[in-house]
Design a protein around this motif. Structure first.
Motif, PDB file in Angstrom:
ATOM      1  N   GLY A  35       0.816  -1.213   0.000  1.00  0.00           N
ATOM      2  CA  GLY A  35       0.000   0.000   0.000  1.00  0.00           C
ATOM      3  C   GLY A  35       0.846   1.258   0.000  1.00  0.00           C
ATOM      4  O   GLY A  35       2.083   1.213   0.093  1.00  0.00           O
ATOM      5  N   PRO A  36       0.203   2.425  -0.072  1.00  0.00           N
ATOM      6  CA  PRO A  36       0.942   3.701  -0.151  1.00  0.00           C
ATOM      7  C   PRO A  36       1.481   4.198   1.184  1.00  0.00           C
ATOM      8  O   PRO A  36       2.425   4.990   1.226  1.00  0.00           O
ATOM      9  N   ALA A  37       0.890   3.752   2.301  1.00  0.00           N
ATOM     10  CA  ALA A  37       1.275   4.288   3.610  1.00  0.00           C
ATOM     11  C   ALA A  37       2.612   3.716   4.073  1.00  0.00           C
ATOM     12  O   ALA A  37       2.980   2.594   3.723  1.00  0.00           O
ATOM     13  N   GLU A  38       3.335   4.501   4.860  1.00  0.00           N
ATOM     14  CA  GLU A  38       4.569   4.022   5.467  1.00  0.00           C
ATOM     15  C   GLU A  38       4.190   2.954   6.504  1.00  0.00           C
ATOM     16  O   GLU A  38       3.486   3.237   7.470  1.00  0.00           O
ATOM     17  N   PRO A  39       4.635   1.700   6.331  1.00  0.00           N
ATOM     18  CA  PRO A  39       4.118   0.604   7.169  1.00  0.00           C
ATOM     19  C   PRO A  39       4.485   0.710   8.641  1.00  0.00           C
ATOM     20  O   PRO A  39       3.851   0.057   9.469  1.00  0.00           O
ATOM     21  N   THR A  40       5.486   1.520   8.993  1.00  0.00           N
ATOM     22  CA  THR A  40       5.862   1.636  10.401  1.00  0.00           C
ATOM     23  C   THR A  40       5.274   2.889  11.065  1.00  0.00           C
ATOM     24  O   THR A  40       5.480   3.104  12.256  1.00  0.00           O
ATOM     25  N   SER A  41       4.565   3.698  10.296  1.00  0.00           N
ATOM     26  CA  SER A  41       4.001   4.934  10.854  1.00  0.00           C
ATOM     27  C   SER A  41       2.751   4.628  11.663  1.00  0.00           C
ATOM     28  O   SER A  41       1.897   3.848  11.228  1.00  0.00           O
ATOM     29  N   ARG A  42       2.593   5.287  12.809  1.00  0.00           N
ATOM     30  CA  ARG A  42       1.424   5.041  13.649  1.00  0.00           C
ATOM     31  C   ARG A  42       0.145   5.540  12.994  1.00  0.00           C
ATOM     32  O   ARG A  42      -0.955   5.188  13.414  1.00  0.00           O
ATOM     33  N   SER A  43       0.296   6.345  11.923  1.00  0.00           N
ATOM     34  CA  SER A  43      -0.890   6.830  11.213  1.00  0.00           C
ATOM     35  C   SER A  43      -1.325   5.869  10.115  1.00  0.00           C
ATOM     36  O   SER A  43      -2.376   6.072   9.506  1.00  0.00           O
ATOM     37  N   ALA A  44      -0.520   4.813   9.861  1.00  0.00           N
ATOM     38  CA  ALA A  44      -0.870   3.863   8.811  1.00  0.00           C
ATOM     39  C   ALA A  44      -2.077   3.036   9.229  1.00  0.00           C
ATOM     40  O   ALA A  44      -2.112   2.473  10.329  1.00  0.00           O
ATOM     41  N   LEU A  45      -3.065   2.973   8.356  1.00  0.00           N
ATOM     42  CA  LEU A  45      -4.286   2.217   8.620  1.00  0.00           C
ATOM     43  C   LEU A  45      -4.537   1.251   7.467  1.00  0.00           C
ATOM     44  O   LEU A  45      -4.147   1.530   6.333  1.00  0.00           O
ATOM     45  N   PRO A  46      -5.115   0.115   7.785  1.00  0.00           N
ATOM     46  CA  PRO A  46      -5.775  -0.270   9.056  1.00  0.00           C
ATOM     47  C   PRO A  46      -4.812  -0.819  10.102  1.00  0.00           C
ATOM     48  O   PRO A  46      -5.266  -1.379  11.102  1.00  0.00           O
ATOM     49  N   GLY A  47      -3.515  -0.687   9.913  1.00  0.00           N
ATOM     50  CA  GLY A  47      -2.575  -1.184  10.912  1.00  0.00           C
ATOM     51  C   GLY A  47      -1.170  -0.721  10.607  1.00  0.00           C
ATOM     52  O   GLY A  47      -0.887  -0.170   9.540  1.00  0.00           O
TER      53      GLY A  47
END
Length: 492
Positions: A35-47
């Protein structure tokens, strides 16, 4: 910068190689990486990814931290930040919560850098923190204490109420507990042991082979002269296998003889962990220029009298000096005159000796091998079955190479020298003596046993040799067919 996606994916795949039945349970984690989100960021959803550590002492007790009003016991760790690797994030979490430094810990030989467990935790909506419902993919790494007793703990996190050492049977996480108990049956005992292997290679005449590491970010001990070697991988059956694999990857063509355990050294890894390393001594007397160096900058011989002028990895100076004192170089004969640092008379040019197999079948055809395209020497070119002579008799070298490269069994009594080529190449490398031996008989059919060096064996008629043929091999074949014993190439 947080850990890279490629590092995270490699870590997950190493874990799933141990636990393939968990791939379905970790499908969300694998999707997160795509996915596009940084996987270690606390803002990454759904996890997002978190890291924790199972710190194990000599009694096989695991460190837990009590959190919240109920003192819920969990392994120390937390969110991932600007950590180079996932294990580095776990180590930072341990330090921030307990005061244990990376130097207080070392890898476990069973898990190495692979997580002992990857747990999936669901969290409800937390309006006060502005967080919707989400999941944590917690990578749990296992570490041993380096010392017999743990240093005093200093609880540094305001949420940490207490610290307790729990027996394996009382580990709070069911999935981690099951995996640690299974590992206990395989030897998880809390006792540190070497997880790296290095080679102290010498020529028996006072020279030691050292490797200059790259000056790059995240290289262990960059821009220092060090021993060849590396870390154990899960597929390695023993540390000698680790060392031979590392040598094959770093320096193809360098095959020391008589590898035996010499000592255990303790160094510090790039993440600050203590790394016990098994040192093997072995002998080799080739020229470094003959080695296909694939990692690092330089490979060179050095003598003890030059050590104080070199930038060496920690403890290496003392180790080499100790070994040299235990294995003194042979004395020179009286009246032998000035000597070079190689022990030869001044002005001597040392030569590399190559051995080559001249084999003809019942039709008079000559056996040649097609060198692998990526070979450091003569890629995509036909050549004899050949090798470099180490500290061994030339015929013994030939017999060994024939079996290792092609599965051919040759009796030394059936071998005769049929040609010698004295070669000086166009580069600044050492001159070479190329010995060509004929085997009058043999057993076996040629097989490709070293595919990284040879792609194919084929029989060629003497009058129809391939155009792409190593020049000195062509010279030797022409000399043999003309009944000449000696040729020179490159000297004019």
């Amino acid at each position: 910068m947080p850990p890279s996606r490629s590092h995270i994916r490699t870590t997950i795949e190493a874990y799933l190689a141990r636990h393939p039945d968990e791939r379905g349970a970790l499908a969300g984690l694998l999707a997160l990486l795509d996915g596009p989100a940084e996987p270690t960021s606390r803002s990454a959803l759904p996890g997002h990814i978190t890291c924790s550590a199972a710190v194990i002492d000599r009694d096989r007790h695991v460190l837990h931290i009590g959190h919240g009003p109920s003192n819920t016991l969990v392994a120390p760790g937390g969110r991932v930040g600007d950590d180079r690797t996932l294990p580095a994030a776990a180590l930072r979490g341990v330090y921030e919560e307990t005061g244990l430094r990376p130097g207080d810990l070392c890898m476990t030989p069973l898990f190495l850098g692979t997580p002992a467990d990857i747990a999936v935790h669901g969290f409800e909506t937390a309006p006060a923190e502005g967080e919707p419902a989400h999941q944590h993919y917690d990578f749990r790494f296992a570490f041993y204490l380096t010392e017999d007793t743990a240093p005093p703990l200093a609880l540094r996190d305001a949420e940490a109420a207490c610290a307790k050492w729990q027996a394996l049977t009382d580990v709070s996480s069911p999935t981690l507990r099951a995996k640690l108990l299974d590992a206990e049956a395989q030897g998880l005992d809390g006792q540190p042991e070497p997880v790296n292997a290095s080679a102290l290679i010498h020529d028996g005449c006072g020279r030691y082979l050292l490797h200059l590491r790259d000056q790059r970010e995240h290289i262990w001990e960059p821009w220092t002269l060090a021993l060849l070697g590396g870390g154990r991988e899960p597929g390695d059956s023993c540390l000698e296998e680790t060392l031979r694999r590392e040598l094959a990857e770093e320096t193809p063509g360098l095959e020391p003889t008589g590898l035996t355990p010499y000592t255990v050294d303790t160094t510090t890894g790039v993440d600050g962990l203590v790394v016990p390393t098994r040192i093997y001594e072995g002998r080799w007397s080739g020229h470094p220029d003959s080695v296909d160096l694939r990692e690092g900058v330089l490979l060179q011989w050095f003598t003890v009298d030059t050590l104080d002028r070199l930038r060496l990895s920690p403890n290496l100076d003392e180790m080499i000096r100790r070994h040299a004192a235990e294995h003194p170089a042979p004395d020179r004969p009286q009246g032998s005159g000035p000597r070079t640092r190689h022990g030869a008379p001044a002005g001597t040019e040392l030569h590399i000796v190559g051995v080559h197999l001249y084999l003809q079948d019942e039709h008079g055809r000559i056996l040649l091998g097609l060198r692998h395209p990526d070979a450091a020497f003569a890629g995509n070119t036909w050549h004899f079955l050949a090798g470099h002579c180490e500290r061994e008799a030339a015929v013994s070298c030939l017999v060994r190479e024939a079996q290792e490269e092609a599965g051919l069994l040759i009796d030394p009594a059936d071998v005769e020298l049929v040609h010698v080529v004295h070669v000086l190449g166009p580069s600044t490398g050492r001159p070479r003596i190329q010995l060509v031996f004929r085997a009058r008989s043999w057993s076996g059919s040629p097989e490709v046993l070293e595919p990284d060096r040879c792609a194919e064996w084929r029989w060629w008629a003497p009058g129809a040799l391939p155009h792409e043929l190593v020049p000195y091999a062509r010279t030797a074949i022409e000399g043999i067919l003309a009944h000449r014993a000696y040729s020179e190439l490159g000297w004019s």
